[in-house]
Structure formats: structure tokens, C-alpha cells
Motif scaffolding. Sequence first.
Motif, PDB file in Angstrom:
ATOM      1  N   LEU A 142       0.749  -1.057   0.100  1.00 23.94           N
ATOM      2  CA  LEU A 142      -0.006   0.043   0.088  1.00 23.94           C
ATOM      3  C   LEU A 142       1.096   1.485   0.063  1.00 23.94           C
ATOM      4  O   LEU A 142       1.800   1.468   0.854  1.00 23.94           O
ATOM      5  CB  LEU A 142      -0.878   0.040   1.206  1.00 23.94           C
ATOM      6  N   ASP A 199      -6.478  -0.952  -3.929  1.00 22.64           N
ATOM      7  CA  ASP A 199      -6.905  -2.217  -3.147  1.00 22.64           C
ATOM      8  C   ASP A 199      -8.237  -2.640  -3.325  1.00 22.64           C
ATOM      9  O   ASP A 199      -8.993  -1.797  -2.832  1.00 22.64           O
ATOM     10  CB  ASP A 199      -6.377  -1.524  -1.675  1.00 22.64           C
ATOM     11  N   SER A 262      -9.733   4.243  -1.157  1.00 27.13           N
ATOM     12  CA  SER A 262      -8.920   3.134  -1.229  1.00 27.13           C
ATOM     13  C   SER A 262      -7.633   3.679  -1.512  1.00 27.13           C
ATOM     14  O   SER A 262      -7.452   4.710  -2.197  1.00 27.13           O
ATOM     15  CB  SER A 262      -9.505   2.112  -1.879  1.00 27.13           C
ATOM     16  N   GLN A 265      -2.079  -0.086  -4.372  1.00 28.47           N
ATOM     17  CA  GLN A 265      -1.638  -0.983  -3.915  1.00 28.47           C
ATOM     18  C   GLN A 265      -0.654  -1.682  -4.984  1.00 28.47           C
ATOM     19  O   GLN A 265      -1.229  -2.166  -6.151  1.00 28.47           O
ATOM     20  CB  GLN A 265      -2.688  -2.245  -3.443  1.00 28.47           C
TER      21      GLN A 265
END
Length: 517
Positions: A142, A199, A262, A265
Motif C-alpha cells: 500500500l 486495493d 482506497s 496497492q
Amino acid sequence: MNNIRKIAIFTVMILGTLRAGGLGKGPRTHLAQLSAKEVVLGGKDGWEEFASSKNVTTGTGRFGYPAVELAPNAFEADEDTDLLIDFENAVNPISNGNYHINKNLLKRSDQTKLEKFAGLARGNGGLSVSGRPGTFFGSEGLTGSFTLEFWLCPSVAENGEIVFKWESSKTVSNQLIYQLLNASFNKGHLEWSISNLFDDDINPFTSHDIILKGRTTLVPDSWSLHALTYNSENGCLEYIVNGVTEDLLYHTSTGQEGGEVSLIQLGTPSEVHFCPEYTGKIDDIRIEKRPYKVQGFQSAENAGKVGHTLYVPQGGSFISKPIMVSTGSKLNSLTAEMYAPPQTAVLFYVRSGENYYNWTDTYPEWKPVESGKDIQGVTGLYFQVCAELYPDGSGENSPSITQITLDYYELPEPVPPFVVNAVAGNGTVTVSWNYSVDDTAGGYYVYYGTRPGEYLGRMAVEGDSPINVGNTTSFTLTGLENGRIYYFAIAAWSAYDDRVVGKLSREVFARPLARLK
């Protein structure tokens, strides 16, 4: 100093009154000689390193010589800079960032929007780099906000040409998921394709495949500034051209501003490709670990819009290193060989002093001067020059300075007396001499010591060596040790500035004795 030339030009005769009467006879009127000299900064020998500079660089000036001019409004690395590629270094185009080059098929081009060089792509593979651990594209997992920004000048803008490409993979629920971040041309516009970048566990509501389309038609052989940016605070993914938003979406649970955001990632670190299938120029590629920040300034023709001008309106400046001349020198004028297009400006300042080690940004005070005009009240052992350069109102034209010439008067060192005698007494020595034949002599120093050529005496009642005895031709030193030999020499000091001391006379000696009167 390699780039500073000191050239004697001529001798100026100045009428003055230092002492009256004939040679060795008290006050008289005479002529004093001041040597006119010059110091040249820049010119055919180029420019030395400055004491300080801001927003300036060197280009080509008059007669093909190097000239100081405003530096284009280029990116500057800061604490958020992850990668900066500006092509200024012929060996390594990366000027900042913990990345290494895997392949570089780009050439350098001097037809650039910023600084001196850009990268030139010919559709044959471009530039590939890999980030080391800790960099944006060198880390897995992340991450937060980022901005990818670059200047682009396509040759044809043909459909399918790829300007940027990053491919990787990540594991989600024990499945290997392909990731893509790609920028390519589509009908004269740049288009971003983004797959599986975020993500997915946090945000199952947004499509895994994202397209951000540019609205600006990219004209061949024309520069434009592009930025893809993501703000992890509000979930906004945005494509910006020349400071104006072209397309955006909110990667949130609501698909709008607000809701759960979000994060990006990233999967397995892999290569980043610039211009793998692109023909044209690219410059100042930058990756920032923060949301987009406007790098330009508003230009006159784009008032009210966010634009990016070639030169910042605040201009630039440079300060020379302190230039050593001689004690008491007087600066007469500063003359600049320069080019100043309409609406541009060049301002000059000078200052001086005897010891530059205690100088600050504001002390000694800077004195504004004009090129070619007489200067008053600037004297000292050191001179220093400051120049400020300002662009025109559109921010598209810069002035330039090819050469700066400082004309100054140097106080000559007065000639020592030709005839010197020393007569010993009981604990004393009387030194006498004739007046110097040099009309600039205003007084004399008596040097003494106990070794030939070393005048470090400290034993005389009258003081340590050398002793300023004023405008006289005889002086007696007392408190000397009988039986010890002493050595003496005389030097004249300038009537214009007693800190200007000439060479020593011939040496004489004497031995004080108790039996002498």
C-alpha cells in the motif's frame, strides 16, 4: 582567479596637496599618480562559480561567449521528489531519486522547453529505470498520494504511440492479478489506461480498469505539461494538461468525493518505461510522493488560468565572489555587455570593504549602480557584484549578461627612501632617512628587529615593530639592549590611505653601547 583579468590601462595624474614645500621640506603641492585598472567577469574566459545564485544559468551571449541568463522554469527536487529525470547530465539523465537505468536509447536534444537539454525518442525503446527499495515504483504494498508529471513535444502524435508504461502483478485472494499503468496516444489525445492499481478489498465498487482521457489535442512540435495524480485524502484520480483538469474520477466507495477511500496497492517492483514506442521529445520527468502541485505561473495571455511560463516572474540573480584588488582601491564604474529584450530588466549592485569574512547578506550595504555610469563612495580591498535579471511580462524572454567590467583606481605603493642611516647610542638607536621621491608618500614606518630581514622587535619603549612615525625623517628608539645588534628598514605609507604601505628600504644596522652618548 581563472576568469578574472586585472589589466593596467593607463596612468592618471591627479593634482593634490599632501605636504607643502620642496622635497624633505614640509608641505608642498605636487602631482600624485593613481593607476587605472579593470577587472573582467565573464567574457571569453567564461564565468567563475558564483558566491550564490538563484534561477540563473549560462547560455550563449555576444560574440559566442558564455552569458548568464534566466534559468527556465524547471522542476526542482525537494523532500517529496521520488524521481527527477531532466537530461542535463550527458552520462546519467537522472538528476534526483534512488533509481537506476536499465536501458537508455534516448538522445539528448537542445530543442527544449526547460533548461538546456531534453530527451529525444525515436520509437525504438526509450528509457527504462528501476526503483530501489523505498521508492514509489521500487516498493510493494500500500502507498499513498503520488504525481507523475512530464513535458511532452510529440513529432507526430500517432495512434498507439506509448509514452509511459509500467506493468506488474500482485496477489489477491491467492490469485495473481495483472497491473498496468499506461499512457498512449489516441486520435491526437493522450489517454491513460489503469488496471488493478488500487486495493480491491477496500473498494469493491469501482471497476478494476480505469480510462482517463485527455481533451487537449496535442499538436506536433509543441510542448505541453502532463500530470497524472492521485490524492489519497479524498480519493481523486486526475489527469491534468497544462495545469487544467482533463479527466478525473473519485476512487471511493461512493464514486464521488466523500465515502471510504482506497489506497494504491503496488505489486512486485518492476521496470518503469518512458517513451518505449514514441517519437518526439520529453523533458523533466518527475514522480512526487504527494498530490499534484501547480508548478507554473500565470502568464499574461492566460490571466485567470493556471499556466506555465518559460521564466518565473520573480526573475533570478547572482552574486560574484569577493574580488580582491588592493587596499583603498576606488571603483569608478561598472560596464556590462548584455542583451535586454523589450520589457526585460537587468539591475546591478556593488559593495566593498577591507575584510569580507564578516560580510552578511545585507552588510556591507549594497549600492545600486547603472552600467556605464560613474560610481562614488565604493572603496576597499574587496569588491563584490550582484545582478538581478527579470523576464518580460509574458515570461517568454530573458535578458543575458555576457561580460561585466569593473574600472577602478588602484592606490600605488609609495617608493621607500633611498638613503637610510642608523646611529647607535647608550640603549638607543637613531634612524634617519631622506624623504621619498614618491609624491604619494604621506608618512613612514620604522621596522626593527634583532635578525637580518626579520623585523619583529618588541623591546623599544616607543612600541612594537613597525612604528608609524608620521611625516618625519628621523626617529630615535630607546630601551634597547646594549651590546646587541639591531637591524632597521623604512617603508613609506600612502597619503591617500595609510593602510597602503610600500616596499622596505635597504637595511641598516647599529649596536647600542653603554659608552656611547
